[in-house]
Design an enzyme around this catalytic site. Structure first.
Site, PDB file in Angstrom:
ATOM      1  N   CYS A 105      -8.495  29.874  -8.053  1.00 58.47           N
ATOM      2  CA  CYS A 105      -8.677  30.343  -9.560  1.00 58.47           C
ATOM      3  C   CYS A 105      -8.438  31.614  -9.457  1.00 58.47           C
ATOM      4  O   CYS A 105      -9.015  32.530  -8.863  1.00 58.47           O
ATOM      5  CB  CYS A 105      -9.895  30.354  -9.940  1.00 58.47           C
ATOM      6  SG  CYS A 105     -10.660  28.629 -10.229  1.00 58.47           S
ATOM      7  N   PHE A 243     -23.168  25.464  -1.388  1.00 58.62           N
ATOM      8  CA  PHE A 243     -24.142  24.763  -1.923  1.00 58.62           C
ATOM      9  C   PHE A 243     -25.509  25.688  -2.190  1.00 58.62           C
ATOM     10  O   PHE A 243     -26.755  24.934  -1.903  1.00 58.62           O
ATOM     11  CB  PHE A 243     -24.423  23.436  -1.523  1.00 58.62           C
ATOM     12  CG  PHE A 243     -23.162  22.420  -1.976  1.00 58.62           C
ATOM     13  CD1 PHE A 243     -22.956  22.036  -3.091  1.00 58.62           C
ATOM     14  CD2 PHE A 243     -22.335  22.041  -0.892  1.00 58.62           C
ATOM     15  CE1 PHE A 243     -22.017  21.281  -3.503  1.00 58.62           C
ATOM     16  CE2 PHE A 243     -21.404  21.330  -1.178  1.00 58.62           C
ATOM     17  CZ  PHE A 243     -21.142  20.979  -2.367  1.00 58.62           C
ATOM     18  N   ARG A 245     -28.416  27.148  -3.265  1.00 58.25           N
ATOM     19  CA  ARG A 245     -29.105  26.984  -4.713  1.00 58.25           C
ATOM     20  C   ARG A 245     -30.447  27.088  -4.544  1.00 58.25           C
ATOM     21  O   ARG A 245     -30.952  25.975  -3.728  1.00 58.25           O
ATOM     22  CB  ARG A 245     -28.721  25.701  -5.803  1.00 58.25           C
ATOM     23  CG  ARG A 245     -27.246  25.979  -5.915  1.00 58.25           C
ATOM     24  CD  ARG A 245     -26.485  24.519  -6.400  1.00 58.25           C
ATOM     25  NE  ARG A 245     -25.079  24.471  -6.566  1.00 58.25           N
ATOM     26  CZ  ARG A 245     -24.356  23.241  -6.985  1.00 58.25           C
ATOM     27  NH1 ARG A 245     -24.873  22.133  -7.201  1.00 58.25           N
ATOM     28  NH2 ARG A 245     -23.071  23.569  -7.149  1.00 58.25           N
ATOM     29  N   GLY A 246     -31.350  27.855  -4.990  1.00 59.97           N
ATOM     30  CA  GLY A 246     -32.636  27.801  -5.152  1.00 59.97           C
ATOM     31  C   GLY A 246     -33.075  27.894  -3.724  1.00 59.97           C
ATOM     32  O   GLY A 246     -32.806  28.782  -2.961  1.00 59.97           O
TER      33      GLY A 246
END
Lengths: 260, 260
Positions: A105, A243, A245-246
């Protein structure tokens, strides 16, 4: 040019259709001229344009340090950056070199080859960091993303030491966000070899290469890495984490540098 | 070259750290040669490479239809596509034209200018579709994404009529996924002016432009659009829908073409 725009939309929820005001992220064409040659037009978020310019020129090999920049002028209204740099020969060489269009991107084009990355120096610096420190950084990274929270439409990137975020940038393109962070670090003369880079988006080979070129030892993403990014990370001794996350994360490479 | 690779990772959950096997998405350099000139190297997922080639050449204006292609050979092992096309002059012009590097995942470089899009034909065809039909398409789109479900690392794209998905493609780059769908539609001679395009990723101006060039009247995304994409959609009478998830969606443009 603001970071966001208010617009009228139809919001559908089940069978309800409501006319409402909504906020969307601005997309802005920004052209970089180098030594009076038009180099590139980036589509980006209209913020931190000086850092974006420096980061882009650095990531794509036009400059090695800010001392290569003689002058840099940003015309925000027109969306133009005028840069004077040393090493004009290397510029011409770059401009006529091969381009790889990538999956990324933002700035999908790399002027360097993927294989160049294998010439990057391997990370030697064994960083000492705990899993809890990484989890805490990931938590404050998620909280920081203002533009994302208001629009859902941007990528974010942060440079951190073990305890806190030092530089934070957002952009509609994940490469732009990374280049803004790297450009600001270069501009402010921040040492990178003992830092951690956090990114919101997926990690493909070119994201990994940009990290490797600056000898940043740890790269953490909320999203997935590709196979090629993992191979390069292993080759270059970069600790690649996805990944995140938390309380969860996957560690893909360079396990031993970790302090549990 | 497979779509995915098995690798060893450390999986962290809270204070547990486990050695496990995981599946990641393959990233693959794929070079397109046109009339014996090296055109571009894409980083992509190693699937539907013929459609990717046709879609890329079409989106970037090298061909208008498959009748412009004299021959196309894919060497999957080497990651190379050899294409012979008509209109060599237009190729040379393109190769030396200006490039815009964009915010997009995959093929961030467009050989055409953003402003070209305003020369695109406005959509005249008023498509008749209900919100329930769109919700049903979005649901089957989510179910379809195998690579995403196994790796979390890809974008998907689908071409649909009112009732079902006709073409579905995945790639590490959202532009590659879109070009694979457009390439396959061109290859199979599928009419596009009465179809709906579904994409998983954010919609920036260049995604909108690719849709506009093929005169597809409705573009639906699970994610956010940018301000420039919305402006272009309004200008070109394209119905642009974002955040389409479950029973919800936001409609950003061309409201009247809708059949509630």
């Amino acid at each position: 040019m603001k970071d966001t725009k208010k617009i009228e939309i139809l919001r559908v929820k089940g069978s309800d259709v409501l006319e409402e005001e909504d906020i969307v992220v601005s997309e802005y064409p920004f052209t970089i001229f180098v030594n009076d040659e038009e180099l590139i037009t980036l589509l980006c978020s209209p913020k931190s344009l000086k850092y974006l310019t420096i980061g882009f020129l650095s990531s794509d090999g036009f400059i090695n340090s800010t001392s290569d920049i003689i002058d840099i002028k940003i015309d925000k209204e027109k969306g133009i950056s005028y840069v004077k740099i040393k090493n004009e020969n290397s510029l011409i060489e770059k401009l006529y070199g091969k381009r790889t269009i990538t999956s990324g991107c933002g700035k999908g084009t790399l002027f360097y080859n993927v294989l160049d990355s294998f010439k990057s120096k391997k990370i030697k610096n064994k960083m000492s960091i705990t899993l809890d420190e990484i989890k805490n950084l990931v938590k404050s990274f998620s909280k920081n993303s203002e533009l994302f929270l208001s629009t859902g439409g941007v990528h974010s990137c942060a440079l951190c030491n073990n305890n806190e975020i030092l530089i934070f940038e957002e952009d509609i393109g994940r490469h732009n966000a990374l280049d803004k962070v790297l450009g600001r670090a270069l501009n402010d003369d921040v040492k990178l070899t003992d830092k951690i880079l956090l990114v919101s988006g997926r990690i493909s080979s070119e994201m990994l290469i940009k990290t490797a070129k600056r000898e940043i030892p740890i790269l953490v993403s909320r999203a997935a890495p590709t196979s090629l990014a993992i191979e390069l990370a292993k080759e270059l001794n970069i600790t690649l984490i996805g990944f995140a996350r938390g309380e969860k994360m996957n560690i893909y490479s360079n396990f031993p540098s970790f302090n549990f």
